[in-house]
Design a protein around this motif. Structure first.
Motif, PDB file in Angstrom:
ATOM      1  N   THR A  16       0.830  -1.212   0.000  1.00 26.11           N
ATOM      2  CA  THR A  16       0.000   0.000   0.000  1.00 26.11           C
ATOM      3  C   THR A  16       0.856   1.250   0.000  1.00 26.11           C
ATOM      4  OG1 THR A  16      -1.703  -1.181   1.235  1.00 26.11           O
ATOM      5  CG2 THR A  16      -1.844   1.214   1.214  1.00 26.11           C
ATOM      6  N   LEU A  17       1.848   1.288   0.886  1.00 25.99           N
ATOM      7  CA  LEU A  17       2.727   2.462   0.953  1.00 25.99           C
ATOM      8  C   LEU A  17       3.517   2.632  -0.330  1.00 25.99           C
ATOM      9  CD1 LEU A  17       4.032   2.192   4.622  1.00 25.99           C
ATOM     10  CD2 LEU A  17       2.431   3.859   3.704  1.00 25.99           C
ATOM     11  N   LEU A  18       3.957   1.512  -0.903  1.00 29.41           N
ATOM     12  CA  LEU A  18       4.722   1.572  -2.154  1.00 29.41           C
ATOM     13  C   LEU A  18       3.848   2.101  -3.289  1.00 29.41           C
ATOM     14  CD1 LEU A  18       7.535   0.916  -3.167  1.00 29.41           C
ATOM     15  CD2 LEU A  18       6.709  -1.330  -3.846  1.00 29.41           C
ATOM     16  N   SER A  19       2.605   1.615  -3.360  1.00 24.24           N
ATOM     17  CA  SER A  19       1.725   2.087  -4.439  1.00 24.24           C
ATOM     18  C   SER A  19       1.380   3.560  -4.269  1.00 24.24           C
ATOM     19  CB  SER A  19       0.454   1.241  -4.509  1.00 24.24           C
ATOM     20  OG  SER A  19      -0.310   1.447  -3.359  1.00 24.24           O
ATOM     21  N   ILE A  20       1.237   3.992  -3.024  1.00 24.13           N
ATOM     22  CA  ILE A  20       0.944   5.409  -2.770  1.00 24.13           C
ATOM     23  C   ILE A  20       2.136   6.274  -3.153  1.00 24.13           C
ATOM     24  CG2 ILE A  20       0.581   7.082  -0.909  1.00 24.13           C
ATOM     25  CD1 ILE A  20      -1.196   4.942   0.426  1.00 24.13           C
ATOM     26  N   SER A  21       3.329   5.813  -2.758  1.00 18.18           N
ATOM     27  CA  SER A  21       4.512   6.631  -3.042  1.00 18.18           C
ATOM     28  C   SER A  21       4.854   6.662  -4.530  1.00 18.18           C
ATOM     29  CB  SER A  21       5.715   6.113  -2.241  1.00 18.18           C
ATOM     30  OG  SER A  21       6.061   4.820  -2.682  1.00 18.18           O
ATOM     31  N   CYS A  22       4.424   5.639  -5.271  1.00 23.74           N
ATOM     32  CA  CYS A  22       4.726   5.608  -6.708  1.00 23.74           C
ATOM     33  C   CYS A  22       3.711   6.391  -7.532  1.00 23.74           C
ATOM     34  CB  CYS A  22       4.760   4.161  -7.204  1.00 23.74           C
ATOM     35  SG  CYS A  22       6.151   3.241  -6.550  1.00 23.74           S
ATOM     36  N   SER A  23       2.572   6.735  -6.941  1.00 19.10           N
ATOM     37  CA  SER A  23       1.565   7.451  -7.729  1.00 19.10           C
ATOM     38  C   SER A  23       1.996   8.890  -7.967  1.00 19.10           C
ATOM     39  CB  SER A  23       0.211   7.407  -7.016  1.00 19.10           C
ATOM     40  OG  SER A  23       0.245   8.234  -5.896  1.00 19.10           O
ATOM     41  N   ASP A  24       1.484   9.448  -9.044  1.00 14.29           N
ATOM     42  CA  ASP A  24       1.831  10.816  -9.419  1.00 14.29           C
ATOM     43  C   ASP A  24       1.038  11.851  -8.611  1.00 14.29           C
ATOM     44  OD1 ASP A  24       3.608   9.897 -11.245  1.00 14.29           O
ATOM     45  OD2 ASP A  24       2.193   9.971 -12.922  1.00 14.29           O
ATOM     46  N   ASN A  25      -0.093  11.426  -8.012  1.00 10.86           N
ATOM     47  CA  ASN A  25      -0.944  12.362  -7.285  1.00 10.86           C
ATOM     48  C   ASN A  25      -0.293  12.797  -5.973  1.00 10.86           C
ATOM     49  OD1 ASN A  25      -2.816  11.941  -9.272  1.00 10.86           O
ATOM     50  ND2 ASN A  25      -3.946  10.405  -8.119  1.00 10.86           N
ATOM     51  N   GLU A  26      -0.641  13.995  -5.550  1.00 14.50           N
ATOM     52  CA  GLU A  26      -0.158  14.493  -4.273  1.00 14.50           C
ATOM     53  C   GLU A  26      -0.892  13.737  -3.158  1.00 14.50           C
ATOM     54  OE1 GLU A  26      -0.096  18.626  -1.709  1.00 14.50           O
ATOM     55  OE2 GLU A  26      -0.942  18.594  -3.716  1.00 14.50           O
ATOM     56  N   PHE A  27      -0.149  13.291  -2.162  1.00 14.33           N
ATOM     57  CA  PHE A  27      -0.703  12.521  -1.056  1.00 14.33           C
ATOM     58  C   PHE A  27      -1.015  13.476   0.086  1.00 14.33           C
ATOM     59  CE2 PHE A  27      -0.085   9.736   2.698  1.00 14.33           C
ATOM     60  CZ  PHE A  27      -1.104   8.848   2.435  1.00 14.33           C
ATOM     61  N   LYS A  28      -2.242  14.010   0.107  1.00 14.60           N
ATOM     62  CA  LYS A  28      -2.624  15.021   1.093  1.00 14.60           C
ATOM     63  C   LYS A  28      -3.229  14.361   2.316  1.00 14.60           C
ATOM     64  CE  LYS A  28      -4.363  19.473   0.258  1.00 14.60           C
ATOM     65  NZ  LYS A  28      -5.272  20.369  -0.433  1.00 14.60           N
ATOM     66  N   THR A  29      -2.648  14.659   3.458  1.00 21.76           N
ATOM     67  CA  THR A  29      -3.136  14.122   4.729  1.00 21.76           C
ATOM     68  C   THR A  29      -3.278  15.264   5.722  1.00 21.76           C
ATOM     69  OG1 THR A  29      -1.942  12.067   4.329  1.00 21.76           O
ATOM     70  CG2 THR A  29      -2.621  12.484   6.569  1.00 21.76           C
ATOM     71  N   GLY A  30      -4.250  15.171   6.574  1.00 22.04           N
ATOM     72  CA  GLY A  30      -4.420  16.177   7.610  1.00 22.04           C
ATOM     73  C   GLY A  30      -5.110  15.570   8.813  1.00 22.04           C
ATOM     74  N   TYR A  31      -5.088  16.310   9.907  1.00 19.97           N
ATOM     75  CA  TYR A  31      -5.830  15.853  11.070  1.00 19.97           C
ATOM     76  C   TYR A  31      -6.600  17.017  11.672  1.00 19.97           C
ATOM     77  CZ  TYR A  31      -2.236  17.811  14.201  1.00 19.97           C
ATOM     78  OH  TYR A  31      -1.377  18.653  14.863  1.00 19.97           O
ATOM     79  N   ILE A  32      -7.651  16.656  12.398  1.00 23.87           N
ATOM     80  CA  ILE A  32      -8.496  17.665  13.031  1.00 23.87           C
ATOM     81  C   ILE A  32      -8.580  17.362  14.524  1.00 23.87           C
ATOM     82  CG2 ILE A  32      -9.898  18.174  11.004  1.00 23.87           C
ATOM     83  CD1 ILE A  32     -12.031  16.280  12.165  1.00 23.87           C
ATOM     84  N   ASN A  33      -8.834  18.404  15.297  1.00 17.69           N
ATOM     85  CA  ASN A  33      -9.106  18.235  16.721  1.00 17.69           C
ATOM     86  C   ASN A  33     -10.613  18.383  16.890  1.00 17.69           C
ATOM     87  OD1 ASN A  33      -9.533  18.562  19.480  1.00 17.69           O
ATOM     88  ND2 ASN A  33      -7.512  19.490  19.776  1.00 17.69           N
ATOM     89  N   ILE A  34     -11.266  17.261  17.086  1.00 16.69           N
ATOM     90  CA  ILE A  34     -12.732  17.252  17.132  1.00 16.69           C
ATOM     91  C   ILE A  34     -13.267  18.079  18.299  1.00 16.69           C
ATOM     92  CG2 ILE A  34     -13.007  15.156  18.504  1.00 16.69           C
ATOM     93  CD1 ILE A  34     -15.092  16.060  15.402  1.00 16.69           C
ATOM     94  N   ASN A  35     -12.503  18.176  19.382  1.00 13.62           N
ATOM     95  CA  ASN A  35     -12.947  18.966  20.537  1.00 13.62           C
ATOM     96  C   ASN A  35     -13.041  20.449  20.173  1.00 13.62           C
ATOM     97  OD1 ASN A  35     -13.050  16.660  22.159  1.00 13.62           O
ATOM     98  ND2 ASN A  35     -10.876  16.826  22.605  1.00 13.62           N
ATOM     99  N   ILE A  36     -12.059  20.952  19.433  1.00 18.52           N
ATOM    100  CA  ILE A  36     -12.094  22.357  18.997  1.00 18.52           C
ATOM    101  C   ILE A  36     -13.249  22.574  18.028  1.00 18.52           C
ATOM    102  CG2 ILE A  36     -10.846  24.113  17.660  1.00 18.52           C
ATOM    103  CD1 ILE A  36      -8.264  23.055  18.941  1.00 18.52           C
ATOM    104  N   ILE A  37     -13.451  21.623  17.120  1.00 22.48           N
ATOM    105  CA  ILE A  37     -14.553  21.751  16.158  1.00 22.48           C
ATOM    106  C   ILE A  37     -15.894  21.805  16.891  1.00 22.48           C
ATOM    107  CG2 ILE A  37     -15.835  20.500  14.365  1.00 22.48           C
ATOM    108  CD1 ILE A  37     -13.122  19.767  13.164  1.00 22.48           C
ATOM    109  N   ARG A  38     -16.058  20.954  17.911  1.00 19.97           N
ATOM    110  CA  ARG A  38     -17.314  20.961  18.672  1.00 19.97           C
ATOM    111  C   ARG A  38     -17.518  22.272  19.423  1.00 19.97           C
ATOM    112  NH1 ARG A  38     -16.548  14.960  20.441  1.00 19.97           N
ATOM    113  NH2 ARG A  38     -17.712  13.921  18.808  1.00 19.97           N
ATOM    114  N   GLN A  39     -16.424  22.955  19.783  1.00 13.07           N
ATOM    115  CA  GLN A  39     -16.543  24.235  20.483  1.00 13.07           C
ATOM    116  C   GLN A  39     -16.858  25.380  19.519  1.00 13.07           C
ATOM    117  OE1 GLN A  39     -12.816  24.722  22.485  1.00 13.07           O
ATOM    118  NE2 GLN A  39     -13.259  23.184  24.030  1.00 13.07           N
ATOM    119  N   GLU A  40     -16.279  25.344  18.334  1.00 18.06           N
ATOM    120  CA  GLU A  40     -16.346  26.501  17.434  1.00 18.06           C
ATOM    121  C   GLU A  40     -17.355  26.376  16.298  1.00 18.06           C
ATOM    122  OE1 GLU A  40     -12.467  27.786  16.202  1.00 18.06           O
ATOM    123  OE2 GLU A  40     -11.646  27.552  18.216  1.00 18.06           O
ATOM    124  N   TYR A  41     -17.898  25.195  16.094  1.00 14.75           N
ATOM    125  CA  TYR A  41     -18.875  24.995  15.025  1.00 14.75           C
ATOM    126  C   TYR A  41     -20.188  25.679  15.428  1.00 14.75           C
ATOM    127  CZ  TYR A  41     -21.585  22.312  11.533  1.00 14.75           C
ATOM    128  OH  TYR A  41     -22.384  21.921  10.492  1.00 14.75           O
TER     129      TYR A  41
END
Length: 197
Positions: A39-64
């Motif tokens: 899986t990692l090899l196929s991802i790294s060989c692809s031409d597409n940008e591998f965009k990853t992010g994370y969220i803090n659900i506690n902050i989202i629940r406060q500010e949404y």
């Protein structure tokens, strides 16, 4: 060690079988690791940008905005609940005071005691009913909010070409993440702007 005659295919069959058997055993043993590596090899060989992010659900629940709306609704329910209990408690206090005054003169009537008992029972019942109503409302709002946040984060990820969006806060998924991958503020802005439409 067995010698192999190069022009003979019979001993080669045994060697090929043993080699394939060892590969099969190794594959079964290391299947999860192999799957991750592939899986990692196929991802790294692809031409597409591998965009990853994370969220803090506690902050989202406060500010949404929707979270704030539900929080206000719960606070209003608690206020109404407290007021109804306060009114009953005032009646109980008034009758109790009256009983104390009459008790010194030995003039407590059965009707007064009965009304005090009924008011105390009403207070307890109302208190239990209000607690249940607030708990049920909080659970209902949380379910709606979680479904809405999940839907909107999915939409945000799709529109912004993210491959993964994680929520590490308290979920135990991973122990470390580069703060440059924190997209919580972007997601909050997206959620609130989408809610305005």
């Amino acid at each position: 060690m067995k010698l192999i005659i190069l022009n003979s295919l019979e001993p080669m069959k045994h060697v090929l079988f043993m080699t394939n058997f060892r590969l099969f055993i190794n594959f079964r043993t290391f299947k999860p690791t192999l799957l991750i590596v592939i899986t990692l090899l196929s991802i790294s060989c692809s031409d597409n940008e591998f965009k990853t992010g994370y969220i803090n659900i506690n902050i989202i629940r406060q500010e949404y905005t929707l979270s704030k709306y539900y929080k206000n609704r719960l606070e209003q329910l608690e206020e109404v609940s407290t007021q109804s209990l306060f009114d009953i408690q005032n009646k109980i206090n008034t009758i109790s005071k009256s009983i104390k005054q009459r008790n010194s003169k030995l003039e407590v009537e059965q009707e007064v005691l009965k009304s005090l008992y009924l008011l105390r029972t009403e207070f307890k019942d109302t208190q239990n009913k209000n607690i249940k109503m607030i708990e049920d409302s909080a659970l209902h709002y949380r379910e709606i909010l979680n479904a809405e946040i999940n839907k909107m984060v999915f939409s945000f990820g799709e529109k912004n070409n993210y491959k993964y969006v994680f929520n590490p806060a308290g979920s135990g998924n991973f122990m470390f993440a580069d703060s440059s991958l924190d997209i919580t503020k972007k997601v909050v802005i997206y959620l609130n702007s989408e809610k305005q439409k």
